[in-house]
Design a protein around this motif. Structure first.
Motif, PDB file in Angstrom:
ATOM      1  N   TYR A 263       0.832  -1.203   0.000  1.00  0.00           N
ATOM      2  CA  TYR A 263       0.000   0.000   0.000  1.00  0.00           C
ATOM      3  C   TYR A 263       0.868   1.254   0.000  1.00  0.00           C
ATOM      4  O   TYR A 263       2.057   1.227   0.333  1.00  0.00           O
ATOM      5  N   LEU A 264       0.241   2.370  -0.420  1.00  0.00           N
ATOM      6  CA  LEU A 264       0.873   3.679  -0.301  1.00  0.00           C
ATOM      7  C   LEU A 264      -0.167   4.657   0.217  1.00  0.00           C
ATOM      8  O   LEU A 264      -1.358   4.526  -0.071  1.00  0.00           O
ATOM      9  N   VAL A 265       0.298   5.621   1.002  1.00  0.00           N
ATOM     10  CA  VAL A 265      -0.576   6.634   1.585  1.00  0.00           C
ATOM     11  C   VAL A 265      -0.133   8.004   1.111  1.00  0.00           C
ATOM     12  O   VAL A 265       1.065   8.315   1.083  1.00  0.00           O
ATOM     13  N   VAL A 266      -1.109   8.821   0.727  1.00  0.00           N
ATOM     14  CA  VAL A 266      -0.852  10.170   0.219  1.00  0.00           C
ATOM     15  C   VAL A 266      -1.610  11.179   1.081  1.00  0.00           C
ATOM     16  O   VAL A 266      -2.726  10.912   1.528  1.00  0.00           O
ATOM     17  N   GLY A 267      -0.999  12.330   1.330  1.00  0.00           N
ATOM     18  CA  GLY A 267      -1.652  13.379   2.111  1.00  0.00           C
ATOM     19  C   GLY A 267      -1.378  14.754   1.550  1.00  0.00           C
ATOM     20  O   GLY A 267      -0.526  14.927   0.666  1.00  0.00           O
ATOM     21  N   HIS A 268      -2.108  15.723   2.065  1.00  0.00           N
ATOM     22  CA  HIS A 268      -1.933  17.110   1.616  1.00  0.00           C
ATOM     23  C   HIS A 268      -0.741  17.750   2.332  1.00  0.00           C
ATOM     24  O   HIS A 268      -0.497  17.503   3.511  1.00  0.00           O
ATOM     25  N   VAL A 269      -0.031  18.574   1.601  1.00  0.00           N
ATOM     26  CA  VAL A 269       1.159  19.247   2.128  1.00  0.00           C
ATOM     27  C   VAL A 269       0.750  20.530   2.845  1.00  0.00           C
ATOM     28  O   VAL A 269       0.140  21.421   2.241  1.00  0.00           O
ATOM     29  N   GLU A 270       1.028  20.615   4.140  1.00  0.00           N
ATOM     30  CA  GLU A 270       0.748  21.803   4.940  1.00  0.00           C
ATOM     31  C   GLU A 270      -0.711  22.247   4.797  1.00  0.00           C
ATOM     32  O   GLU A 270      -1.015  23.436   4.692  1.00  0.00           O
ATOM     33  N   ASN A 271      -1.607  21.259   4.775  1.00  0.00           N
ATOM     34  CA  ASN A 271      -3.056  21.515   4.690  1.00  0.00           C
ATOM     35  C   ASN A 271      -3.461  22.290   3.434  1.00  0.00           C
ATOM     36  O   ASN A 271      -4.510  22.952   3.418  1.00  0.00           O
ATOM     37  N   ASP A 272      -2.663  22.186   2.399  1.00  0.00           N
ATOM     38  CA  ASP A 272      -2.960  22.861   1.134  1.00  0.00           C
ATOM     39  C   ASP A 272      -3.728  21.894   0.231  1.00  0.00           C
ATOM     40  O   ASP A 272      -3.187  20.857  -0.169  1.00  0.00           O
ATOM     41  N   PRO A 273      -4.991  22.196  -0.111  1.00  0.00           N
ATOM     42  CA  PRO A 273      -5.786  21.297  -0.954  1.00  0.00           C
ATOM     43  C   PRO A 273      -5.161  21.032  -2.321  1.00  0.00           C
ATOM     44  O   PRO A 273      -5.426  19.989  -2.927  1.00  0.00           O
ATOM     45  N   ASN A 274      -4.329  21.938  -2.801  1.00  0.00           N
ATOM     46  CA  ASN A 274      -3.789  21.826  -4.155  1.00  0.00           C
ATOM     47  C   ASN A 274      -2.414  21.185  -4.226  1.00  0.00           C
ATOM     48  O   ASN A 274      -1.827  21.089  -5.303  1.00  0.00           O
ATOM     49  N   ARG A 275      -1.878  20.722  -3.070  1.00  0.00           N
ATOM     50  CA  ARG A 275      -0.575  20.062  -3.064  1.00  0.00           C
ATOM     51  C   ARG A 275      -0.644  18.778  -2.246  1.00  0.00           C
ATOM     52  O   ARG A 275      -1.141  18.782  -1.118  1.00  0.00           O
ATOM     53  N   VAL A 276      -0.182  17.682  -2.834  1.00  0.00           N
ATOM     54  CA  VAL A 276      -0.177  16.389  -2.154  1.00  0.00           C
ATOM     55  C   VAL A 276       1.172  15.714  -2.349  1.00  0.00           C
ATOM     56  O   VAL A 276       1.913  16.039  -3.290  1.00  0.00           O
ATOM     57  N   SER A 277       1.479  14.775  -1.456  1.00  0.00           N
ATOM     58  CA  SER A 277       2.733  14.042  -1.570  1.00  0.00           C
ATOM     59  C   SER A 277       2.593  12.680  -0.903  1.00  0.00           C
ATOM     60  O   SER A 277       1.658  12.441  -0.127  1.00  0.00           O
ATOM     61  N   VAL A 278       3.518  11.776  -1.201  1.00  0.00           N
ATOM     62  CA  VAL A 278       3.518  10.434  -0.621  1.00  0.00           C
ATOM     63  C   VAL A 278       3.975  10.518   0.838  1.00  0.00           C
ATOM     64  O   VAL A 278       5.000  11.120   1.139  1.00  0.00           O
ATOM     65  N   LEU A 279       3.199   9.909   1.728  1.00  0.00           N
ATOM     66  CA  LEU A 279       3.536   9.899   3.147  1.00  0.00           C
ATOM     67  C   LEU A 279       4.186   8.586   3.570  1.00  0.00           C
ATOM     68  O   LEU A 279       5.062   8.574   4.427  1.00  0.00           O
ATOM     69  N   LYS A 280       3.743   7.477   2.963  1.00  0.00           N
ATOM     70  CA  LYS A 280       4.275   6.178   3.389  1.00  0.00           C
ATOM     71  C   LYS A 280       3.992   5.121   2.340  1.00  0.00           C
ATOM     72  O   LYS A 280       2.957   5.139   1.676  1.00  0.00           O
ATOM     73  N   VAL A 281       4.913   4.193   2.221  1.00  0.00           N
ATOM     74  CA  VAL A 281       4.724   2.966   1.440  1.00  0.00           C
ATOM     75  C   VAL A 281       4.936   1.821   2.426  1.00  0.00           C
ATOM     76  O   VAL A 281       5.953   1.790   3.130  1.00  0.00           O
ATOM     77  N   GLY A 282       3.981   0.899   2.512  1.00  0.00           N
ATOM     78  CA  GLY A 282       4.068  -0.146   3.524  1.00  0.00           C
ATOM     79  C   GLY A 282       3.808  -1.538   2.988  1.00  0.00           C
ATOM     80  O   GLY A 282       3.321  -1.715   1.869  1.00  0.00           O
ATOM     81  N   GLN A 283       4.111  -2.526   3.830  1.00  0.00           N
ATOM     82  CA  GLN A 283       3.995  -3.925   3.430  1.00  0.00           C
ATOM     83  C   GLN A 283       2.911  -4.690   4.186  1.00  0.00           C
ATOM     84  O   GLN A 283       2.483  -5.748   3.746  1.00  0.00           O
ATOM     85  N   ASP A 284       2.457  -4.171   5.323  1.00  0.00           N
ATOM     86  CA  ASP A 284       1.483  -4.874   6.156  1.00  0.00           C
ATOM     87  C   ASP A 284       0.131  -4.191   6.064  1.00  0.00           C
ATOM     88  O   ASP A 284      -0.065  -3.093   6.589  1.00  0.00           O
ATOM     89  N   LEU A 285      -0.827  -4.837   5.409  1.00  0.00           N
ATOM     90  CA  LEU A 285      -2.155  -4.247   5.237  1.00  0.00           C
ATOM     91  C   LEU A 285      -2.894  -4.064   6.560  1.00  0.00           C
ATOM     92  O   LEU A 285      -3.799  -3.240   6.663  1.00  0.00           O
ATOM     93  N   GLU A 286      -2.507  -4.831   7.568  1.00  0.00           N
ATOM     94  CA  GLU A 286      -3.148  -4.717   8.875  1.00  0.00           C
ATOM     95  C   GLU A 286      -2.891  -3.341   9.494  1.00  0.00           C
ATOM     96  O   GLU A 286      -3.681  -2.871  10.320  1.00  0.00           O
TER      97      GLU A 286
END
Length: 323
Positions: A29-52
């Motif tokens: 899985y990968l998780v994406v979030g907004h940068v500094e609460n800016d709706p128009n900017r996003v970036s990758v926060l984490k790539v993980g191996q355990d779905l749990e």
């Protein structure tokens, strides 16, 4: 405000998506979030191996996105499924929800294709067993594995092979509504939030296209603390306008607040303008929603307190049909 969200680390995101979609890697899985609460900017926060642990990555104060890879077995064959998550933390203020909702379509397109869309604010909705069950229900427990002439299994993601996406169940699983991109000014968001705030005296608001130009932006027009008669005084025959009106209804002796979304298309609006603004339907519904009733009008007589309350009480089941 723009309706487009961009990745500030585009290459990193593309690499992460590729890794999650690759069966030979351990990345699930990968998780994406907004940068500094800016709706128009996003970036990758984490790539993980355990779905749990995927649900544990979610922040109650943020809107976040994830793509996850799941495996299921059917007729002794392993099939791969992808799920796109949109997380809306239960501590996200209403104004922020509106801003992020407008850019959601531009973010979603980066995660296509996928087999299931989950929009939720509950961490238990990320539990692998629950997701597998949803995947099996949507696929009818039928194998989606496509075999080529040599008999090798492959995952097909051409337009004709993608699973059809219809309405999901009501347990937090839904499809995003996509509309054409259009600029929306900050004051529109703030005034919608004011109408939806029970502690604010603002009872209605209107927005419209700048200079009646359907290319936008959508700008704040007027707001007030009165009834629908006050709202109607601001409607223009040559304009397309969007409004929100707060009313109350009594259900089982309990006073409840209801919101009415109004779409006004004046009688002098040009046919070409009407055609162009129809492409904004999804975006505007996301901006003004959720609403209990939608009212489309082109004449002042279409908008009265009686008509509105009849629609509200009918929708809530409180209207008496005894004559």
């Amino acid at each position: 405000m723009s309706t487009i969200a961009e990745f500030i680390d585009g290459a990193n995101f593309e690499e992460a998506v590729k890794s999650v979609r690759d069966d030979s890697t351990d990345d699930k899985y990968l998780v994406v979030g907004h940068v500094e609460n800016d709706p128009n900017r996003v970036s990758v926060l984490k790539v993980g191996q355990d779905l749990e642990e995927l649900g544990e990555q979610m922040d109650d104060t943020q809107v976040m996105y994830a793509l996850a890879r799941y495996e299921s077995i059917f007729d002794m064959s392993k099939t791969i499924k992808f799920v796109y998550f949109r997380w809306i933390g239960d501590q996200v203020p209403f104004v922020k929800k509106g801003r992020y909702g407008v850019v959601s379509s531009s973010i979603e397109q980066h995660f296509n294709p996928y087999h299931l869309f989950v929009e939720t604010s509950a961490r238990e909705d990320f539990h692998p067993e629950k997701i597998i069950q949803q995947l099996e229900e949507t696929s009818g427990k039928k194998s989606k594995v496509i075999e080529d002439v040599q008999g090798r299994q492959q995952r097909g993601f051409t337009a004709s092979q993608l699973p059809k996406r219809g309405p999901m169940s009501k347990s937090g699983f839904s499809l995003a509504t996509e509309g054409a991109k259009i600029e929306i000014t900050e004051e529109v968001y703030n005034t919608i939030a004011a109408v939806k705030n029970n502690d604010d005296t603002t009872s209605w608001m209107l927005s419209s296209y700048f200079n009646c130009d359907p290319s936008g932006p959508i700008e704040f027009e007027k707001s007030g603390e009165g009834d629908v008669k006050e709202l109607k005084q601001c409607l223009r025959d040559d304009a397309v306008m969007y409004g929100l009106y707060r009313v109350t209804d009594t259900v089982d002796d309990i006073v409840t607040v209801k919101f009415v979304y109004i779409v006004w298309v004046g009688t002098s609006v040009k046919p070409m303008t009407k055609a162009k603004i129809s492409t904004h339907k999804g975006t505007m519904e996301q901006l003004y929603g959720p609403a209990h009733v939608t009212l489309f009008a082109s004449d002042q007589s279409d908008i009265t307190e009686k008509i509105i309350m009849e629609k509200v009480t009918s929708a809530s089941g409180t209207r008496s049909h005894v004559r």
